[in-house]
Design a protein around this motif. Structure first.
Motif, short mmCIF file in Angstrom:
data_model
loop_
_atom_site.label_atom_id
_atom_site.label_comp_id
_atom_site.label_asym_id
_atom_site.label_seq_id
_atom_site.Cartn_x
_atom_site.Cartn_y
_atom_site.Cartn_z
N THR A 1 -53.85 29.27 -4.09
CA THR A 1 -52.33 29.58 -3.42
C THR A 1 -52.42 29.98 -2.13
O THR A 1 -53.49 30.71 -1.89
N ALA A 2 -51.38 30.42 -1.73
CA ALA A 2 -51.04 31.14 -0.46
C ALA A 2 -49.92 31.93 -0.43
O ALA A 2 -48.89 31.53 -1.33
N VAL B 1 -53.14 32.26 7.66
CA VAL B 1 -52.88 30.94 7.48
C VAL B 1 -51.36 30.58 7.63
O VAL B 1 -51.02 29.37 7.17
N LEU C 1 -54.51 32.76 2.01
CA LEU C 1 -54.83 31.86 1.21
C LEU C 1 -55.83 32.41 0.22
O LEU C 1 -56.82 32.98 0.77
N ALA D 1 -56.49 21.60 -1.06
CA ALA D 1 -55.75 20.87 -2.12
C ALA D 1 -56.56 19.48 -2.63
O ALA D 1 -56.35 19.09 -3.67
N THR E 1 -55.72 25.35 10.34
CA THR E 1 -55.24 26.05 9.30
C THR E 1 -54.49 24.70 8.44
O THR E 1 -54.82 24.77 7.31
N ARG E 2 -53.83 23.86 9.02
CA ARG E 2 -53.74 22.91 8.21
C ARG E 2 -54.55 21.95 7.65
O ARG E 2 -54.49 21.47 6.46
N PHE F 1 -55.97 23.77 4.50
CA PHE F 1 -54.73 23.54 3.46
C PHE F 1 -55.10 22.12 2.71
O PHE F 1 -55.02 22.09 1.45
N ASP F 2 -55.34 20.98 3.70
CA ASP F 2 -55.54 19.94 3.06
C ASP F 2 -56.85 19.71 2.23
O ASP F 2 -56.96 19.32 1.22
#
Length: 222
Positions: free
Chosen positions: A201-202, A166, A215, A193, A185-186, A189-190
């Protein structure tokens, strides 16, 4: 001269992991069969093993088998009645993984399902398969969000979802990147979140596999 990342990985493996003929043989078979050398490192494999044992996991799901190196680490964390389902798109990779798992003596704990993971996961959801205690995602990055959504549906409250690769040598922080793996990968994360049922967490990792990261998310429930 100070030690490098790979040297520190070797030190960790020497002190905390030791030699392992079955794992060494799996990597050798993977190389001989032409599989890419993109398995987790020994230290990372041991981390997956420790996390699975730490939550008392007995049902595991892996997305992305490759040659079964991480599969062996995870399967070894299972109690006697435990089971691991691992998904692999490439029939040749699955064949090599089966040989590695059987040679490692844990083949009876592992079911390999061959085909596109998005389709396999959709069937698993439709059939209300699960729940799983831990899901490890290490497959094609553009489908990370689809894998996450499926994992969320298939993992019990209190279970873990772990996603590999990640950080991508820091490129995950590049908002201008056009790389499909970085974009996937982005998006992961979105999605994490924005998901209230996950506490996550990562962590960045360095070592013999370079600069990357995991992650790690806990499923909080409905």
């Amino acid at each position: 001269m100070s030690a490098g990342w790979a040297d520190v990985d070797a030190f960790i493996a020497d002190r905390l992991i030791g030699g392992d003929p079955a794992l060494d043989a799996a990597l050798a078979r993977n190389a001989a069969e032409g599989l890419p050398a993109i398995d987790v490192s020994a230290a990372q494999g041991k981390l997956l093993h420790v996390l699975a044992r730490g939550i008392g996991a007995w049902r595991l799901l892996e997305v992305g088998t490759l040659g079964g190196y991480s599969t062996i680490w995870l399967a070894r964390a299972l109690p006697g009645h435990g089971v691991l389902v691992t998904l692999e798109i490439d029939p040749h990779h699955a064949e090599v993984a089966r040989a590695n798992l059987d040679a490692a003596g844990i083949g009876d704990k592992v079911e390999i399902r061959v085909g596109p993971a998005v389709e396999t996961l959709s069937r698993m959801e439709a059939e209300s398969e699960g729940p799983f205690d831990l899901v490890f995602i290490d497959a094609d990055k553009p489908n990370n969000v689809a894998y996450l959504k499926a994992a969320l549906a298939l993992t019990r409250p209190g279970g873990l979802v772990i996603v590999d690769n990640v950080v991508r040598e820091g490129r995950v922080a590049d908002a201008a990147s056009g790389d499909a793996a970085v974009l996937g990968t982005r998006a992961l994360f979105d999605a994490v979140a924005a998901e209230p049922r996950l506490t996550a967490t990562a962590i960045q990792t360095v070592g013999s596999k370079g600069w990357d990261g995991f992650l790690i998310a806990v499923v909080d429930g409905e």
